[in-house]
Design an enzyme around this catalytic site. Sequence first.
Site, PDB file in Angstrom:
ATOM      1  N   SER A  69      35.096  -1.946  35.373  1.00  0.00           N
ATOM      2  CA  SER A  69      34.002  -1.246  36.081  1.00  0.00           C
ATOM      3  C   SER A  69      34.090   0.263  35.837  1.00  0.00           C
ATOM      4  O   SER A  69      33.090   0.961  35.822  1.00  0.00           O
ATOM      5  CB  SER A  69      34.089  -1.529  37.576  1.00  0.00           C
ATOM      6  OG  SER A  69      35.412  -1.326  38.046  1.00  0.00           O
ATOM      7  N   ASN A  76      19.438  -2.065  10.208  1.00  0.00           N
ATOM      8  CA  ASN A  76      20.543  -1.756  11.131  1.00  0.00           C
ATOM      9  C   ASN A  76      20.094  -0.841  12.276  1.00  0.00           C
ATOM     10  O   ASN A  76      20.895  -0.264  12.977  1.00  0.00           O
ATOM     11  CB  ASN A  76      21.722  -1.126  10.393  1.00  0.00           C
ATOM     12  CG  ASN A  76      21.288   0.090   9.575  1.00  0.00           C
ATOM     13  OD1 ASN A  76      20.202   0.615   9.807  1.00  0.00           O
ATOM     14  ND2 ASN A  76      22.112   0.488   8.630  1.00  0.00           N
ATOM     15  N   GLU A 126      18.515   5.353   3.026  1.00  0.00           N
ATOM     16  CA  GLU A 126      19.793   4.878   3.572  1.00  0.00           C
ATOM     17  C   GLU A 126      20.900   5.116   2.543  1.00  0.00           C
ATOM     18  O   GLU A 126      22.007   5.514   2.876  1.00  0.00           O
ATOM     19  CB  GLU A 126      19.701   3.385   3.925  1.00  0.00           C
ATOM     20  CG  GLU A 126      20.955   2.750   4.507  1.00  0.00           C
ATOM     21  CD  GLU A 126      21.135   2.918   6.013  1.00  0.00           C
ATOM     22  OE1 GLU A 126      20.132   2.991   6.754  1.00  0.00           O
ATOM     23  OE2 GLU A 126      22.286   2.994   6.452  1.00  0.00           O
TER      24      GLU A 126
END
EC number: 3.1.1.77
Lengths: 419, 122
Positions: free
Chosen positions: A107, A73, A89
């Site tokens: 934007s 990941n 992990e």
Amino acid sequence: SNICSLPFLAKICQKIELSVKKSVPFKDVDSDKHSVFPTLRGYHWRGRDCNDSDKTVYPGRRPDNWDVHQDSNCNGIWGIDPKDGIPYEKKFCEGSQPRGIILLGDSAGAHFHIPPEWLTASQMSLKSFFNLPSALTDELNWPQLSGVTGFLDSTSGIEEKSIYHRLRKRNHCNHRDYQSISRNGASSRNLKNFIESLSRNQALDQPAIVIYAMIGNDVCNGKTDPVPEMTTPEQMYSNVMQTLKHLNSQLPNGSHVILYGLPDGTFLWDSLHNQYHPLGQLNKDVTYAHFFSFLSCLQVSPCNGWMSSNKTLRTLTSQRAEQLSNTLKKIATTETFTNFNLFYMDFAFHEIIEEWQKRGGQPWQLIEPVDGFHPNEVASLLLADRVWKKIQTQWPQVLGRENPFNSQIEEVFGDQGGH
Amino acid sequence: YSEGHDCVGCVVVVSVIEQLAEVHNSSVQEAMERLCSYLPEKLFLKATCYYLVQMFGSDIIKLLGEAMNADVVCHALEFCKQDGIQSQCHLYPLPQEAWKFTLEKAKRILKRSSTVKYHRSG
């Protein structure tokens, strides 16, 4: 004159055009929508891929077998702790409720910015245009510095951080789990044309916090009379419901969606009209009123409703914006979905202006100087700060818990591979 | 992307050239060379700049030399369309009556101009 008509460039032009049209990374060997290339919708826009030849490896996914053998990941945490044989992990992230941040924006959300140095002859030098290629290949947006998904340190010196930055600080297991699904001109109407570029696998990935922030283009356009083209509350309802249904089919269970309202944009004219535009600073001849009038005359204004000397039109535009915000509020309070909780938040720009004035600033300093329309980096980070605080007080479950292993993650993995 | 953007782009670039000449007390030609020299090679930016100077530079020099501003230059070069609506669009404040007269004068200068007529490119 059309450089793409040259045979040897035709193919690359095609690829670039597809990337821009679909809003997916131009360079993405394994087609998992994450890239090792910065611009052209690369890691400036969504978490950097840590293995671009394996489509099962990408930011935001649940770890594969606790990442014993590889960092599936891309959060920089993998392998086994030799002291006790527990996968890192598992040790550092299990139960910490990792989650990603996804912006559905325009934007403003992507942080559209034209550096004033490009227009200011008195300060122009060889250094002025060094960032032009990068900016052009990011469609003049700087998402890597934006208020929601920005991962670079602010260039404006302000201490506030982006929402992604804070999520990562809260839980280092969230490292690189950001996506800016944003586009210039985006609105509730055309989001459907590029929402497919959102990458989230409902079964394999971590839950996400999705911020829906279409803050202007539903009331903004360049038409001489912008009102007929504005989205109506009924259209808004239908468009947003279509988006939410799509999200419900894609987001992992336990996600959260925050609908962000539209601003009262009358502050643009009020704050700027009698200020000099960068092109007018040398000879004190062009104000923003002149600039707005020029854009309006050419029908290329980003927002004729608010960037107008016509007070009635400005007020009308804000009234419609408020109606659309109320529509979003109504959806958030009446509609429910199986895979995410739904919230609404006002776009209270006046609160940002007040905060900035408290620090001795002027309202016009919160607006992009060249286009006179977009919130600038300072405004984006102040807005992010307000969103974060509001979530923290009203809906703390959205952010997940503070990870008690953050310092140990830093000890073992340092900057986790950076961005 | 529309023709209105052509006009905005032209007025911005010609304004920067004009102001570079003013700030450095140089000729328009030197200002254009200076601007191109600032641009990176990447994405053909520098090459495109020199290409545009080659295409339009001599007309820009003539018109700015007549103390015409970026609005007039871009209308005369037809980056700003001449139809009824847009011919009134200008960035710099200018007394209305001078506008038409100046524009006609600019077109006459270009007509006399020896450079080959170019097709305004997108």
